[in-house]
Design a protein around this motif. Structure first.
Motif, PDB file in Angstrom:
ATOM      1  N   ALA A 111       0.834  -1.210   0.000  1.00  0.00           N
ATOM      2  CA  ALA A 111       0.000   0.000   0.000  1.00  0.00           C
ATOM      3  C   ALA A 111       0.863   1.251   0.000  1.00  0.00           C
ATOM      4  O   ALA A 111       0.521   2.245  -0.651  1.00  0.00           O
ATOM      5  N   TRP A 112       1.983   1.200   0.711  1.00  0.00           N
ATOM      6  CA  TRP A 112       2.902   2.345   0.716  1.00  0.00           C
ATOM      7  C   TRP A 112       3.404   2.621  -0.698  1.00  0.00           C
ATOM      8  O   TRP A 112       3.388   3.755  -1.153  1.00  0.00           O
ATOM      9  N   PHE A 113       3.838   1.582  -1.410  1.00  0.00           N
ATOM     10  CA  PHE A 113       4.357   1.750  -2.773  1.00  0.00           C
ATOM     11  C   PHE A 113       3.261   2.239  -3.709  1.00  0.00           C
ATOM     12  O   PHE A 113       3.485   3.118  -4.536  1.00  0.00           O
ATOM     13  N   ALA A 114       2.049   1.676  -3.558  1.00  0.00           N
ATOM     14  CA  ALA A 114       0.941   2.011  -4.452  1.00  0.00           C
ATOM     15  C   ALA A 114       0.430   3.437  -4.270  1.00  0.00           C
ATOM     16  O   ALA A 114      -0.278   3.946  -5.129  1.00  0.00           O
ATOM     17  N   GLN A 115       0.795   4.107  -3.168  1.00  0.00           N
ATOM     18  CA  GLN A 115       0.355   5.495  -2.995  1.00  0.00           C
ATOM     19  C   GLN A 115       1.054   6.425  -3.989  1.00  0.00           C
ATOM     20  O   GLN A 115       0.607   7.536  -4.222  1.00  0.00           O
ATOM     21  N   TYR A 116       2.140   5.960  -4.567  1.00  0.00           N
ATOM     22  CA  TYR A 116       2.863   6.737  -5.577  1.00  0.00           C
ATOM     23  C   TYR A 116       2.453   6.241  -6.955  1.00  0.00           C
ATOM     24  O   TYR A 116       2.144   5.078  -7.145  1.00  0.00           O
ATOM     25  N   GLY A 117       2.447   7.129  -7.915  1.00  0.00           N
ATOM     26  CA  GLY A 117       2.132   6.735  -9.273  1.00  0.00           C
ATOM     27  C   GLY A 117       0.678   6.966  -9.624  1.00  0.00           C
ATOM     28  O   GLY A 117      -0.019   7.750  -8.986  1.00  0.00           O
ATOM     29  N   THR A 118       0.249   6.244 -10.642  1.00  0.00           N
ATOM     30  CA  THR A 118      -1.120   6.379 -11.149  1.00  0.00           C
ATOM     31  C   THR A 118      -1.876   5.081 -10.887  1.00  0.00           C
ATOM     32  O   THR A 118      -1.309   4.112 -10.400  1.00  0.00           O
ATOM     33  N   GLU A 119      -3.131   5.059 -11.262  1.00  0.00           N
ATOM     34  CA  GLU A 119      -3.949   3.866 -11.048  1.00  0.00           C
ATOM     35  C   GLU A 119      -3.362   2.649 -11.761  1.00  0.00           C
ATOM     36  O   GLU A 119      -3.358   1.549 -11.220  1.00  0.00           O
ATOM     37  N   SER A 120      -2.861   2.835 -12.975  1.00  0.00           N
ATOM     38  CA  SER A 120      -2.350   1.690 -13.739  1.00  0.00           C
ATOM     39  C   SER A 120      -0.825   1.579 -13.736  1.00  0.00           C
ATOM     40  O   SER A 120      -0.289   0.577 -14.205  1.00  0.00           O
ATOM     41  N   SER A 121      -0.120   2.578 -13.256  1.00  0.00           N
ATOM     42  CA  SER A 121       1.350   2.549 -13.192  1.00  0.00           C
ATOM     43  C   SER A 121       1.759   2.956 -11.784  1.00  0.00           C
ATOM     44  O   SER A 121       1.942   4.139 -11.491  1.00  0.00           O
TER      45      SER A 121
ATOM     46  N   GLY B 219       3.489   9.248 -13.255  1.00  0.00           N
ATOM     47  CA  GLY B 219       2.400  10.208 -13.361  1.00  0.00           C
ATOM     48  C   GLY B 219       2.903  11.647 -13.384  1.00  0.00           C
ATOM     49  O   GLY B 219       2.165  12.547 -13.777  1.00  0.00           O
ATOM     50  N   ALA B 220       4.163  11.867 -12.947  1.00  0.00           N
ATOM     51  CA  ALA B 220       4.741  13.206 -13.109  1.00  0.00           C
ATOM     52  C   ALA B 220       4.752  13.502 -14.608  1.00  0.00           C
ATOM     53  O   ALA B 220       4.691  12.597 -15.436  1.00  0.00           O
ATOM     54  N   THR B 221       4.805  14.765 -14.976  1.00  0.00           N
ATOM     55  CA  THR B 221       4.757  15.108 -16.404  1.00  0.00           C
ATOM     56  C   THR B 221       6.157  15.311 -16.974  1.00  0.00           C
ATOM     57  O   THR B 221       7.120  15.523 -16.244  1.00  0.00           O
TER      58      THR B 221
ATOM     59  N   ASP C 298       3.905   7.793 -17.527  1.00  0.00           N
ATOM     60  CA  ASP C 298       3.443   6.468 -17.119  1.00  0.00           C
ATOM     61  C   ASP C 298       3.274   5.674 -18.404  1.00  0.00           C
ATOM     62  O   ASP C 298       3.266   6.227 -19.501  1.00  0.00           O
ATOM     63  N   TYR C 299       3.181   4.373 -18.275  1.00  0.00           N
ATOM     64  CA  TYR C 299       3.186   3.505 -19.449  1.00  0.00           C
ATOM     65  C   TYR C 299       2.033   3.805 -20.401  1.00  0.00           C
ATOM     66  O   TYR C 299       2.244   3.910 -21.615  1.00  0.00           O
ATOM     67  N   ASP C 300       0.829   3.965 -19.887  1.00  0.00           N
ATOM     68  CA  ASP C 300      -0.334   4.185 -20.745  1.00  0.00           C
ATOM     69  C   ASP C 300      -0.295   5.542 -21.431  1.00  0.00           C
ATOM     70  O   ASP C 300      -0.573   5.648 -22.630  1.00  0.00           O
ATOM     71  N   SER C 301       0.034   6.599 -20.689  1.00  0.00           N
ATOM     72  CA  SER C 301       0.047   7.946 -21.266  1.00  0.00           C
ATOM     73  C   SER C 301       1.117   8.088 -22.339  1.00  0.00           C
ATOM     74  O   SER C 301       0.872   8.693 -23.393  1.00  0.00           O
ATOM     75  N   LEU C 302       2.290   7.547 -22.090  1.00  0.00           N
ATOM     76  CA  LEU C 302       3.351   7.631 -23.103  1.00  0.00           C
ATOM     77  C   LEU C 302       2.984   6.827 -24.345  1.00  0.00           C
ATOM     78  O   LEU C 302       3.200   7.275 -25.466  1.00  0.00           O
ATOM     79  N   ARG C 303       2.401   5.656 -24.152  1.00  0.00           N
ATOM     80  CA  ARG C 303       1.977   4.839 -25.292  1.00  0.00           C
ATOM     81  C   ARG C 303       0.928   5.592 -26.106  1.00  0.00           C
ATOM     82  O   ARG C 303       0.994   5.632 -27.338  1.00  0.00           O
TER      83      ARG C 303
END
Length: 183
Positions: A90-100, A123-125, A166-171
């Motif tokens: 849960a600590w790790f998952a608080q960083y990033g986006t829903e899918s990354s 998720g940073a730009t 993130d993987y989805d946004s860059l793709r």
């Protein structure tokens, strides 16, 4: 040095903390080829062969290094695993986006004011990476493009500066996040 310290403290090696369990970590530098970021190419490199990916199956967990079951990861992955084990998923998952989930380490290089190794939450730009962290384009020149995925990726122009890393946004933007190198 970290491996030696963990072995000295009984956290790695033979009979970890008196449990009867053995776990050894060996760091092997690959062929320094972009393709060796792919696990089967890295295995070939460690075995002394040309770092070329092979078809799967069999997967490395079944037949990997010297045809034995192998879990192979890069140092960045092992560092994340250690933090997840210490702090929880849960600590790790608080960083990033829903899918990354989590963070990613990048080598920020090229014509930016401040180059270096940086870790950012997924998720940073691109704008945050280049301007906030990197200090902007060298000598105040106008921004033209960024290459996010090494030689496999197209350059992302200025109109994509607000794309999330993130993987989805860059793709979706026509790019990729390959190994941790940026230019």
């Amino acid at each position: 040095m970290a491996i030696a310290q963990a072995e000295s403290d009984g956290l790695l090696g033979t009979n970890i903390l008196g449990s009867g369990m053995d776990f050894h970590i060996h760091i092997k530098e690959g062929a320094r080829a972009f393709v060796c970021g792919e696990e089967t190419a890295l295995i070939a490199s460690v075995e002394g062969r040309r770092g070329t990916p092979r078809p799967r199956p069999p997967f490395p967990a079944v037949s990997g290094l010297w045809a034995k079951p192998t879990v192979i990861n890069n140092v960045e992955t092992l560092a994340c695993a250690a933090m997840i084990l210490q702090n929880g998923a849960a600590w790790f998952a608080q960083y990033g986006t829903e899918s990354s989930k989590g963070t990613k380490t990048f080598a920020l290089v090229g014509k930016v004011e401040r180059t270096g190794l940086v870790e950012v939450p997924l998720g940073a730009t691109l704008r945050q990476m280049i301007f906030d962290i990197g200090g902007g384009v060298l000598d105040g020149r106008p921004f033209k493009a960024v290459q996010t995925g090494g030689p496999r990726a197209d350059a992302s122009p200025a109109n994509l500066l607000d794309t999330a890393i993130d993987y989805d946004s860059l793709r979706a933007a026509g790019s990729i996040m390959a190994r941790a190198g940026w230019s």
